[in-house]
Design a protein around this motif. Sequence first.
Motif, PDB file in Angstrom:
ATOM      1  N   LYS A  82     -15.059   8.929 -10.750  1.00 29.31           N
ATOM      2  CA  LYS A  82     -15.002   8.996  -9.287  1.00 29.31           C
ATOM      3  C   LYS A  82     -13.626   8.570  -8.795  1.00 29.31           C
ATOM      4  N   ALA A  83     -13.090   7.503  -9.374  1.00 28.87           N
ATOM      5  CA  ALA A  83     -11.766   7.027  -8.979  1.00 28.87           C
ATOM      6  C   ALA A  83     -10.700   8.084  -9.257  1.00 28.87           C
ATOM      7  N   THR A  84     -10.790   8.722 -10.418  1.00 23.93           N
ATOM      8  CA  THR A  84      -9.813   9.743 -10.792  1.00 23.93           C
ATOM      9  C   THR A  84      -9.860  10.927  -9.830  1.00 23.93           C
ATOM     10  N   GLU A  85     -11.059  11.369  -9.491  1.00 22.61           N
ATOM     11  CA  GLU A  85     -11.215  12.487  -8.555  1.00 22.61           C
ATOM     12  C   GLU A  85     -10.667  12.135  -7.174  1.00 22.61           C
ATOM     13  N   LEU A  86     -10.935  10.926  -6.723  1.00 17.92           N
ATOM     14  CA  LEU A  86     -10.447  10.504  -5.408  1.00 17.92           C
ATOM     15  C   LEU A  86      -8.919  10.432  -5.381  1.00 17.92           C
ATOM     16  N   LEU A  87      -8.319   9.906  -6.427  1.00 16.48           N
ATOM     17  CA  LEU A  87      -6.861   9.801  -6.477  1.00 16.48           C
ATOM     18  C   LEU A  87      -6.211  11.178  -6.520  1.00 16.48           C
ATOM     19  N   ALA A  88      -6.852  12.114  -7.205  1.00 13.60           N
ATOM     20  CA  ALA A  88      -6.282  13.452  -7.343  1.00 13.60           C
ATOM     21  C   ALA A  88      -6.264  14.206  -6.022  1.00 13.60           C
ATOM     22  N   THR A  89      -7.131  13.838  -5.085  1.00 12.80           N
ATOM     23  CA  THR A  89      -7.222  14.548  -3.809  1.00 12.80           C
ATOM     24  C   THR A  89      -6.739  13.713  -2.616  1.00 12.80           C
ATOM     25  N   ALA A  90      -6.443  12.443  -2.850  1.00 22.28           N
ATOM     26  CA  ALA A  90      -6.007  11.570  -1.752  1.00 22.28           C
ATOM     27  C   ALA A  90      -4.633  12.003  -1.237  1.00 22.28           C
ATOM     28  N   GLU A  91      -4.450  11.900   0.047  1.00 24.26           N
ATOM     29  CA  GLU A  91      -3.175  12.260   0.669  1.00 24.26           C
ATOM     30  C   GLU A  91      -2.421  11.041   1.189  1.00 24.26           C
ATOM     31  N   ALA A  92      -3.159  10.016   1.609  1.00 25.08           N
ATOM     32  CA  ALA A  92      -2.520   8.811   2.140  1.00 25.08           C
ATOM     33  C   ALA A  92      -2.316   7.781   1.029  1.00 25.08           C
ATOM     34  N   ASP A  93      -1.421   6.827   1.299  1.00 21.86           N
ATOM     35  CA  ASP A  93      -1.220   5.733   0.361  1.00 21.86           C
ATOM     36  C   ASP A  93      -2.521   4.966   0.174  1.00 21.86           C
ATOM     37  N   VAL A  94      -2.685   4.401  -1.004  1.00 19.86           N
ATOM     38  CA  VAL A  94      -3.917   3.695  -1.349  1.00 19.86           C
ATOM     39  C   VAL A  94      -3.674   2.187  -1.320  1.00 19.86           C
ATOM     40  N   PRO A  95      -4.516   1.410  -0.621  1.00 21.73           N
ATOM     41  CA  PRO A  95      -4.370  -0.049  -0.640  1.00 21.73           C
ATOM     42  C   PRO A  95      -4.418  -0.558  -2.069  1.00 21.73           C
ATOM     43  N   TRP A  96      -3.502  -1.478  -2.379  1.00 17.77           N
ATOM     44  CA  TRP A  96      -3.400  -1.963  -3.747  1.00 17.77           C
ATOM     45  C   TRP A  96      -2.798  -3.355  -3.725  1.00 17.77           C
ATOM     46  N   PRO A  97      -3.179  -4.216  -4.672  1.00 15.84           N
ATOM     47  CA  PRO A  97      -2.566  -5.544  -4.725  1.00 15.84           C
ATOM     48  C   PRO A  97      -1.045  -5.432  -4.776  1.00 15.84           C
ATOM     49  N   GLY A  98      -0.376  -6.145  -3.889  1.00 18.98           N
ATOM     50  CA  GLY A  98       1.072  -6.072  -3.828  1.00 18.98           C
ATOM     51  C   GLY A  98       1.579  -5.062  -2.823  1.00 18.98           C
ATOM     52  N   GLY A  99       0.685  -4.284  -2.238  1.00 15.40           N
ATOM     53  CA  GLY A  99       1.089  -3.304  -1.235  1.00 15.40           C
ATOM     54  C   GLY A  99       0.594  -1.909  -1.560  1.00 15.40           C
ATOM     55  N   ALA A 100       0.318  -1.124  -0.513  1.00 13.84           N
ATOM     56  CA  ALA A 100      -0.189   0.231  -0.693  1.00 13.84           C
ATOM     57  C   ALA A 100       0.793   1.079  -1.494  1.00 13.84           C
ATOM     58  N   MET A 101       0.260   1.990  -2.306  1.00 15.69           N
ATOM     59  CA  MET A 101       1.097   2.858  -3.134  1.00 15.69           C
ATOM     60  C   MET A 101       0.608   4.301  -3.027  1.00 15.69           C
ATOM     61  N   ARG A 102       1.487   5.219  -3.415  1.00 12.50           N
ATOM     62  CA  ARG A 102       1.101   6.622  -3.484  1.00 12.50           C
ATOM     63  C   ARG A 102      -0.046   6.789  -4.480  1.00 12.50           C
ATOM     64  N   PRO A 103      -0.924   7.761  -4.254  1.00 11.68           N
ATOM     65  CA  PRO A 103      -2.032   7.973  -5.181  1.00 11.68           C
ATOM     66  C   PRO A 103      -1.583   8.171  -6.626  1.00 11.68           C
TER      67      PRO A 103
END
Length: 233
Positions: A82-103
């Motif tokens: 599920k995570a892989t599918e979401l990252l492959a189609t995400a367009e906005a930066d993703v919240p991540w420890p240390g700051g949002a990053m590109r998918p």
Amino acid sequence: MQDVHADLAADAETLAALIRDHEGSVMLPAGRAITGHLAELTVVARRVVLGVEGEESASAPRITNSGMLGDAVLAWLSEHRKATELLATAEADVPWPGGAMRPSAVAAAVLTALFARGQDIADVLGVRLPRTDSVGHVAYYGVRTRDEVYAGHGEPPAARFRYELVAPSGERWEFGPADAPDRISGPAVDFCLLFTGRRAAADLAVTAAGDEAVRWVELVPSRRNPLWTSEVD
């Protein structure tokens, strides 16, 4: 290198197949260790899902490592796919420890966690985990997070390093200025094993040239990244 999302999916299936091939011979202590590593990978995947889906918090809940090994594989694969599918189609930066990053950058981070935990699991099983040129994404993640090694050890050097790495296929990968005085070279898999703390520098064919590069290699064992460092290690 292939698309990072394709590599993220393929490497997970390879690890799952490796575990299943040896599941019948895994004794209880080893099984507990493996389910522990799978639980850590499930937490990472869940963090991605929560982040991409815009939940209130991108912090994943703790997932227990109890239960049967086969169940742990299924639980992890479900969340990972599920995570892989979401990252492959995400367009906005993703919240991540240390700051949002590109998918794609998050995918590389998850692939790095998979590389590290996959090595842990292969070590528990006493087998060799097949490595492909997907490690290129892992190597680049190590390059772009170089400065994490200096946490607690003063300021990182301002100048970039030169990295000259050899892929499993034999292809050469180069990162950083060609005229950089500090260089790290060797097999890409060895470099990835080094910066994730899965092997000591003395056991790898990684060469450092230049005072700062040598110091970086010396500091690597102190690096603590929540993606691949926990009480399971």
